[in-house]
Write an enzyme that holds these catalytic residues in place. Structure first.
Site, PDB file in Angstrom:
ATOM      1  N   ASP A 259       6.982  10.357  -6.165  1.00 43.80           N
ATOM      2  CA  ASP A 259       7.733  11.219  -5.251  1.00 43.80           C
ATOM      3  C   ASP A 259       9.237  11.130  -5.476  1.00 43.80           C
ATOM      4  O   ASP A 259       9.972  12.059  -5.153  1.00 43.80           O
ATOM      5  CB  ASP A 259       7.419  10.851  -3.803  1.00 43.80           C
ATOM      6  CG  ASP A 259       6.010  11.225  -3.392  1.00 43.80           C
ATOM      7  OD1 ASP A 259       5.268  11.748  -4.245  1.00 43.80           O
ATOM      8  OD2 ASP A 259       5.646  10.997  -2.225  1.00 43.80           O
TER       9      ASP A 259
ATOM     10  N   GLY B 119       0.799  -1.218   0.000  1.00 38.75           N
ATOM     11  CA  GLY B 119       0.000   0.000   0.000  1.00 38.75           C
ATOM     12  C   GLY B 119       0.824   1.256   0.000  1.00 38.75           C
ATOM     13  O   GLY B 119       0.340   2.332  -0.351  1.00 38.75           O
TER      14      GLY B 119
ATOM     15  N   GLY C 203       5.083  24.330   9.279  1.00 46.30           N
ATOM     16  CA  GLY C 203       4.714  24.208   7.872  1.00 46.30           C
ATOM     17  C   GLY C 203       3.216  24.354   7.700  1.00 46.30           C
ATOM     18  O   GLY C 203       2.442  23.724   8.421  1.00 46.30           O
TER      19      GLY C 203
ATOM     20  N   HIS D  86     -29.260  20.932 -12.601  1.00 47.14           N
ATOM     21  CA  HIS D  86     -29.649  21.914 -11.593  1.00 47.14           C
ATOM     22  C   HIS D  86     -30.605  21.270 -10.589  1.00 47.14           C
ATOM     23  O   HIS D  86     -31.494  20.516 -10.976  1.00 47.14           O
ATOM     24  CB  HIS D  86     -30.349  23.099 -12.251  1.00 47.14           C
ATOM     25  CG  HIS D  86     -30.897  24.100 -11.272  1.00 47.14           C
ATOM     26  ND1 HIS D  86     -30.083  25.018 -10.643  1.00 47.14           N
ATOM     27  CD2 HIS D  86     -32.157  24.301 -10.794  1.00 47.14           C
ATOM     28  CE1 HIS D  86     -30.838  25.757  -9.841  1.00 47.14           C
ATOM     29  NE2 HIS D  86     -32.094  25.331  -9.910  1.00 47.14           N
TER      30      HIS D  86
ATOM     31  N   ILE E 277      -0.267  19.201   4.309  1.00 47.42           N
ATOM     32  CA  ILE E 277      -0.219  18.342   5.491  1.00 47.42           C
ATOM     33  C   ILE E 277      -0.556  19.137   6.745  1.00 47.42           C
ATOM     34  O   ILE E 277      -1.387  18.729   7.567  1.00 47.42           O
ATOM     35  CB  ILE E 277       1.167  17.687   5.622  1.00 47.42           C
ATOM     36  CG1 ILE E 277       1.448  16.801   4.409  1.00 47.42           C
ATOM     37  CG2 ILE E 277       1.250  16.851   6.903  1.00 47.42           C
ATOM     38  CD1 ILE E 277       2.874  16.266   4.351  1.00 47.42           C
TER      39      ILE E 277
ATOM     40  N   ALA F  60      -0.059  11.155  -5.058  1.00 50.28           N
ATOM     41  CA  ALA F  60      -0.257   9.742  -5.382  1.00 50.28           C
ATOM     42  C   ALA F  60      -0.800   9.556  -6.789  1.00 50.28           C
ATOM     43  O   ALA F  60      -0.325   8.696  -7.552  1.00 50.28           O
ATOM     44  CB  ALA F  60      -1.204   9.107  -4.356  1.00 50.28           C
TER      45      ALA F  60
ATOM     46  N   CYS G 136       0.596   6.088   0.700  1.00 50.00           N
ATOM     47  CA  CYS G 136      -0.799   6.519   0.590  1.00 50.00           C
ATOM     48  C   CYS G 136      -1.718   5.722   1.500  1.00 50.00           C
ATOM     49  O   CYS G 136      -2.487   6.279   2.281  1.00 50.00           O
ATOM     50  CB  CYS G 136      -1.261   6.404  -0.854  1.00 50.00           C
ATOM     51  SG  CYS G 136      -2.959   6.930  -1.114  1.00 50.00           S
TER      52      CYS G 136
END
Length: 559
Positions: free
Chosen positions: A364, A122, A222, A500, A226, A372, A125
């Site tokens: 990455d 996995g 930061g 709509h 994240i 991902a 992610c």
């Protein structure tokens, strides 16, 4: 993906197929994000169909048996010699999202495919990223109970991981060889120097997903995707949050106008304060009854500016590529801050600027777009090339989203980026906006706080970027991203019909409000036809005038 791998290339040779030995034609490094998944699952880019190794009495997809011209590529834990026969057309090292997308596409293309994972199935992610973090964001559904939220996240990741693992039991192979290699080893949390992580009071996003306790006061270093998402989680659970941001504004990666609105809605009304323009130069975990201490230095002068004492600190300063130990130096490939250099087709580039034959890098690990679904798209693009079809992925068409409440999404350029590009290339930029307050569905759900923004060229209708802040922004962005991917212009899509009342009408009104000059409404073929027709008309008139002049001259009417 924790396996230590080595790469070596040998001269081309013609190699036939075989079954008995465990070797392959193509090796695809995808550790950290790729995986094989059951048909019942679709999450964060993971494809649903089962694929990969199957039992001998089961049906399997095998590539044509004719020999191929190949470069032998060895990917192993130790030297195992040069193979002469191959069992697999493609071997994927890594079971996360990037490798998974490539693997399923490879099977669809008729390639016999194997997958290897050196850590847990996995990748980031499923285990430490999008899946558990989105489960944490469902704090409201869990009644704002810390343990219930943590259990929900853990159980979801465990369930998906179990499903993936069960589908890969037949892949009990640790050494495979092949021709084409895709490096997709993913990333790990990035921790700046001077920060001591103990996993309890000073944590990364990997630790935070366990949600072992809820601090009264937590500093988040930061303010990107994240950090924002975790501020949502912690404030919902009752924590006070302090952002520490090195740049002069919060959310520096977002379009400035969207960022300001998001700050007004997501930050200001909540128990959140912030320090901008400062670095966390040193962070010391809580110990012996003392709190976590954070030394803040001015980003410009580097002088000490302040010291914070908090209950916990979350380091959300991005992610670093997980590329150590691949043996890239053996083939003269030099990483750049850990990222593997690639071209637009994901071909790995060596230290001399030359393409390394049959070697690719996605996700990455190459740093082009650390998402991902971007990794999956890159993997699919590479498989197309392995199968002999050229394919270049347009990264400006790949959307991104921040799953706060409400959500933020974006695709393409921000307004400053678009204006910088326009200045260099000499074209005009226009902006159109529409508010969620004018949308019936948003008002019906008491979610009228939101904005959609379109950045475009008024001369030809090209969509440069779309940014959305509001209810289900992460879902709405795909109409814009698909339009960019398909090369559609505003004049092509502004007549599309939307049901709509739906939130999709936010995009409908956005595109309709754009002002494209009339001449841009003609596609190039239509424009050429119009010009040709005009030329023919002029030619015909000129001929008529000449004929008339000739008759008048012959009759002496004119001389």
């Amino acid at each position: 993906m924790q396996s230590m791998l080595s790469l070596s290339l040998s001269s081309p040779s013609s190699i036939p197929r075989s079954d008995p030995t465990i070797v392959a034609d193509n090796v695809f490094f995808a550790g950290g994000s790729s995986s094989i998944v059951p048909r019942s699952l679709r999450l964060c880019g993971l494809r649903r169909e089962v694929f990969g190794l199957q039992s001998s009495n089961a049906s399997r997809i095998v590539a044509p048996s004719k020999p191929r011209r190949v470069n032998k590529v060895s990917a192993s834990l130790s030297s195992n010699g040069s193979p002469s026969k191959f069992d697999y057309d493609l071997v994927i090292i890594g079971a996360g999202v990037g490798g998974h997308g490539a693997a399923l596409h490879a099977v669809e293309k008729g390639l016999k495919t194997a997958v290897i994972e050196g850590d847990v199935v996995g990748g980031t992610c499923v285990n430490r990223g999008c899946v558990p973090s989105k489960a944490l964001l469902a704090v409201e559904a869990a009644g704002y109970d810390r343990q219930a939220v943590a259990d929900h996240a853990n159980n979801l990741a465990s369930k998906i991981r179990s499903n993936l693992t069960n589908s890969m039991k037949a892949l009990g192979v640790d050494i495979l060889t092949g021709i084409d290699i895709i490096i997709a080893t993913g990333s790990v949390p990035s921790v700046p120097k001077g920060i001591e992580v103990d996993g309890k009071t000073v944590i990364t996003s990997d630790h935070a997903l366990k949600l072992e306790f809820v601090p009264d006061w937590i500093a988040i270093v930061g303010s990107g995707y994240i950090g924002l998402e975790f501020s949502d989680v912690y404030t919902a659970l009752g924590s006070e949050v302090t952002f520490v941001e090195a740049l002069d504004q919060l959310m520096p990666g977002f379009d400035p106008e969207i960022g300001k609105l998001a700050q007004r809605v997501l930050i200001n009304p909540r128990k959140i304060d912030f320090h901008t323009g400062v670095f966390a130069s040193k962070i010391t975990p809580a110990k012996d009854g003392k709190p976590v201490t954070i030394e803040l230095v001015d980003a410009k002068t580097k002088g000490l500016k302040d010291t914070l004492e908090v209950d916990a600190a979350l380091i959300a300063t991005g992610r670093a590529p997980h590329t150590k130990g691949l043996g890239l130096e053996n083939i003269n490939v030099e990483t750049q801050r850990g990222f593997v250099p690639v071209d637009e087709r994901m071909h790995v580039i060596d230290a001399k600027g030359k393409l390394v034959p049959h070697l690719y890098c996605i996700g990455d690990a190459n740093g082009k777009m650390m998402l991902a679904h971007a990794a999956s798209a890159q993997g699919i693009s590479v498989v197309e090339q392995v199968c002999g079809k050229d394919h270049v992925l347009n990264h400006l068409s790949i959307p991104a989203a921040c799953f706060t409440h409400p959500e933020i999404s974006m695709v393409g350029l921000t307004e400053p980026q678009a204006r910088e590009k326009a200045e260099k290339e000499g074209f005009e930029v226009s902006v159109a906006k529409t508010s969620f307050k004018a949308n019936t569905k948003a008002l019906a759900e008491n979610e009228g706080e939101g904005l959609a923004k379109l950045i475009y060229r008024p001369d030809n209708g090209e969509i440069l970027g779309v940014h959305i802040f509001g209810l289900h922004a992460a879902d709405l962005i795909h109409e814009a991203s698909n339009a960019i991917a398909m090369g559609n212009r505003i004049q092509d899509i502004k007549f599309a019909v939307h049901a709509h009342p739906t939130l999709s009408e936010v995009l409908d009104e956005l595109f309709k409000s754009a002002k494209v000059r009339r001449k841009a409404s003609l596609d190039p073929p239509e424009l050429r036809f119009s010009m040709i027709l005009h030329w023919l008309r002029l030619t015909f008139l000129v001929q008529l005038v000449k004929q008339l002049q000739s008759k008048l001259f012959s009759k002496g009417i004119i001389s």
